[in-house]
Design a protein around this motif. Sequence first.
Motif, mmCIF file in Angstrom:
data_model
loop_
_atom_site.group_PDB
_atom_site.id
_atom_site.type_symbol
_atom_site.label_atom_id
_atom_site.label_comp_id
_atom_site.label_asym_id
_atom_site.label_seq_id
_atom_site.Cartn_x
_atom_site.Cartn_y
_atom_site.Cartn_z
ATOM 1 N N SER A 1 0.830 -1.201 0.000
ATOM 2 C CA SER A 1 0.000 0.000 0.000
ATOM 3 C C SER A 1 0.867 1.254 0.000
ATOM 4 C CB SER A 1 -0.910 -0.002 1.234
ATOM 5 O OG SER A 1 -1.614 1.216 1.322
ATOM 6 N N GLN A 2 0.453 2.262 -0.748
ATOM 7 C CA GLN A 2 1.208 3.503 -0.854
ATOM 8 C C GLN A 2 0.817 4.534 0.207
ATOM 9 O OE1 GLN A 2 3.749 3.920 -3.201
ATOM 10 N NE2 GLN A 2 3.362 1.732 -3.435
ATOM 11 N N SER A 3 -0.141 4.221 1.033
ATOM 12 C CA SER A 3 -0.654 5.207 1.997
ATOM 13 C C SER A 3 -0.319 4.840 3.428
ATOM 14 C CB SER A 3 -2.175 5.340 1.834
ATOM 15 O OG SER A 3 -2.810 4.092 2.044
ATOM 16 N N ILE A 4 0.726 4.070 3.655
ATOM 17 C CA ILE A 4 1.084 3.677 5.016
ATOM 18 C C ILE A 4 2.436 4.282 5.380
ATOM 19 C CG2 ILE A 4 -0.254 1.548 4.954
ATOM 20 C CD1 ILE A 4 2.310 0.029 4.375
ATOM 21 N N SER A 5 2.701 4.335 6.665
ATOM 22 C CA SER A 5 3.960 4.895 7.154
ATOM 23 C C SER A 5 5.085 3.864 7.011
ATOM 24 C CB SER A 5 3.830 5.306 8.608
ATOM 25 O OG SER A 5 3.587 4.164 9.424
ATOM 26 N N ALA A 6 6.307 4.325 7.185
ATOM 27 C CA ALA A 6 7.460 3.441 7.061
ATOM 28 C C ALA A 6 7.438 2.354 8.132
ATOM 29 C CB ALA A 6 8.750 4.253 7.164
ATOM 30 N N SER A 7 7.018 2.698 9.348
ATOM 31 C CA SER A 7 6.980 1.697 10.428
ATOM 32 C C SER A 7 5.923 0.625 10.140
ATOM 33 C CB SER A 7 6.683 2.393 11.758
ATOM 34 O OG SER A 7 5.457 3.106 11.705
ATOM 35 N N GLU A 8 4.778 1.048 9.616
ATOM 36 C CA GLU A 8 3.737 0.069 9.273
ATOM 37 C C GLU A 8 4.217 -0.853 8.162
ATOM 38 O OE1 GLU A 8 -0.670 1.664 9.724
ATOM 39 O OE2 GLU A 8 0.587 3.158 8.711
ATOM 40 N N ARG A 9 4.864 -0.260 7.157
ATOM 41 C CA ARG A 9 5.348 -1.087 6.050
ATOM 42 C C ARG A 9 6.377 -2.107 6.550
ATOM 43 N NH1 ARG A 9 4.736 0.176 0.949
ATOM 44 N NH2 ARG A 9 4.728 2.434 1.307
ATOM 45 N N LYS A 10 7.247 -1.644 7.460
ATOM 46 C CA LYS A 10 8.264 -2.558 7.982
ATOM 47 C C LYS A 10 7.620 -3.731 8.707
ATOM 48 C CE LYS A 10 12.420 -2.627 10.856
ATOM 49 N NZ LYS A 10 13.329 -1.817 11.716
ATOM 50 N N LYS A 11 6.548 -3.456 9.476
ATOM 51 C CA LYS A 11 5.846 -4.526 10.189
ATOM 52 C C LYS A 11 5.229 -5.523 9.212
ATOM 53 C CE LYS A 11 1.901 -5.262 13.277
ATOM 54 N NZ LYS A 11 1.207 -6.133 12.303
ATOM 55 N N HIS A 12 4.590 -4.999 8.130
ATOM 56 C CA HIS A 12 3.957 -5.893 7.162
ATOM 57 C C HIS A 12 5.007 -6.691 6.384
ATOM 58 C CE1 HIS A 12 0.145 -4.252 8.152
ATOM 59 N NE2 HIS A 12 0.307 -3.081 7.547
#
Length: 720
Positions: free
Chosen positions: A132-143
């Motif tokens: 997803s392009q609408s998430i923060s860097a920390s959220e992306r790292k978790k996913h």
Amino acid sequence: MAATTTKKRAAKSQSGPAPKKVKKTDTATGKLDTNTTKKAKRSIPVTLTTSPPNDSENTDDEDDWEDAEDDVDFDGQAVDDDNAMQVDSGEGKTSARESHIAQKVLQQSRKAAKPHSDLISEAKRVWALARSQSISASERKKHITDLMNVVRGKVKLIVFKHDASRIIQTLVKYGGKAEREEVCEELKGSYADSAKNRYAKFLLLKLIRLLPSHRTDILSSFHGHVLSRSRLLLHREASGVLADAFELYANGAQRAELVKEFYGKEVALFSQKQDQDDKGKSSKGLIGVLETIGSDKEKKARVLAAVKENLISIFNNPDKGAVRHAIVHCATWEYLDVLGRMQDSEGEDAAKEAEKLRRDLFENCAELLPEMVHTKDGSRVVREFLARGSAKDRKTILKTLKPHIERMCLDDEAQMVLFTAFDVIDDTKLLQKSVASIITTPNTLNTLVKSPQGRRAIIYLLIPRSRRYFTIAQIRALRDTDNARDGVGSTKQGNGEGAMTTGDGTSKKSPEVRQEEVRRGASEALLSWVEEQGAELAREAAESLIIADIMLHAEGDKSSASQALLRGLTTQYPASSTSSASSPSSLSTPVHPLDLPHTSRLYKNLLQGGHFNHSLRTVEISPRWDSTTFAVEFVKIVGGDDGAVIKDMCTKGERNGSFVVAQLCEALVREDASSTQEVKDSREKLKRWLSTSETLKAIEEGEKDGAKGTKVLLDGIGKL
């Protein structure tokens, strides 16, 4: 009048300041998004009129793909919603809804029956969150961490599938070094298979690009597969992977190892037993390998035969696209370089054998040469064929290149082939018909003049290898073919083994005569172009340089072109900048040419007879330009009957015409100027306009106000 405080006149732009480059940032973190920066791309063949096909990671990205999860099953087989179940158009909405439900159930059952369906379904769920392009860097790292946990140990099971391959690509793209290395380790042993897969090849290229520490291992896995076994170079999918890896990411040693497969199985076998010194020689390419062989002529012949056989096998399969790749061009140039050395320094018998091998290769690739000119080695290959070929060979080469001349002019490497053609081909009528006439058409000139590469192509017709347009490296590269053309270093009969002498070259005309004929053939069209569009082009910075050199160095009648340029100065000075009330910023009259520094410099150079050489601190006078005649025309056309425009250039506005008018005075009183009545009349007329007390007073006021050039102008007026 307020004193001028600036020391240097600022250049005025006609189109406003250049827009700044936009840097993409992550919407969540506000940091620069390094994943969206432009990646390196392979050089594009001049034969392609459109973008190259998506055969590499650089031209395809998972973010640009549509999520076809509902329309494609795991085997990559499309499901047609309209034809999966026929519905009678006469039935009501209830029947249509039931049909769609039944279709959906059928589709889901098919997916569930596929291998690893649960794994892929779960991976897709997490993947949708991670990409997803609408998430923060920390959220992306978790996913990404969650996604790695889902696919850990099972990368090989899904990476070759149509849509599941995108999941691993997202993991590599957004993951850290640990995730990338873990994926790379799981794929170990399957790199060659991944390169041949339609979907996994994109992942492999991402790993090559993003994991430099594993690059050697990945490229080493291709050894033995480039031309044998898997034949990656001739494989539809793997060919692009190998080409990208070689041209964009491999270092010198890695490239040498990949090219070594062209040398045959014998070299590949013995290269494993080489000591350090021999490995150093082999890193020099085919020449180094032959140095290692030493005086064993039979082994040397076998190696050359292997290279020739491998190259011809590629040339005989042009539909595979391998002939466009830099790795093929590198191997071809190494082969021709060895043949050239044999021809020049290894005796008469070796020279004959080398010429025979060169001709065999040329006959197999003559029609494919346009596919090779866009790379450094490919360009050098075609230039070697031009330099050492016969008149018939050169005619054949020009015939194959003719449809691509304009695109070649705009390519840094391809244009070197055209320059070598101008340097070595004696038939200048053929050059004029096949090359120069295409370059000098108005439409082509308008395209070429906008880029540095195009301007070099134009100027080479008049002043080849000029340091004003060519770097030292480019000039040195162009000199590489001079020895073959002139016969320097060729072996003459009777001189014995290895004798180096000056023999008969492949070209008979002297370079000076050839350049003169090429210049004469191109001049008429270039001057006609200046006559039609010169005044407009002179207002642009780069174009004004080309206009100046055409006028200075072309041959023929330049009166019409000179008059066209001078008519551009007859407008009011300074240009009135009237604007409408509704749009105050829209100027109805453009800036006067002499208020543009580059345009002012153009007219100054024409009046002084050439460019100023800063190292020698003197003007390099062009023998093909008469600055005095131009000065007479300047007075006649720009001055008119009363000289109002010339006086205004020196007394009004920013007085940017002061240097030009000062040089006009110098041109009319120069010692070598003709003492004809026309020159005397022009000098007297100019003196009458500028020597009045009112004009001199206005000029002196400009000097007090700090206007530049007034002192030089007053000195020039004093010489009249």
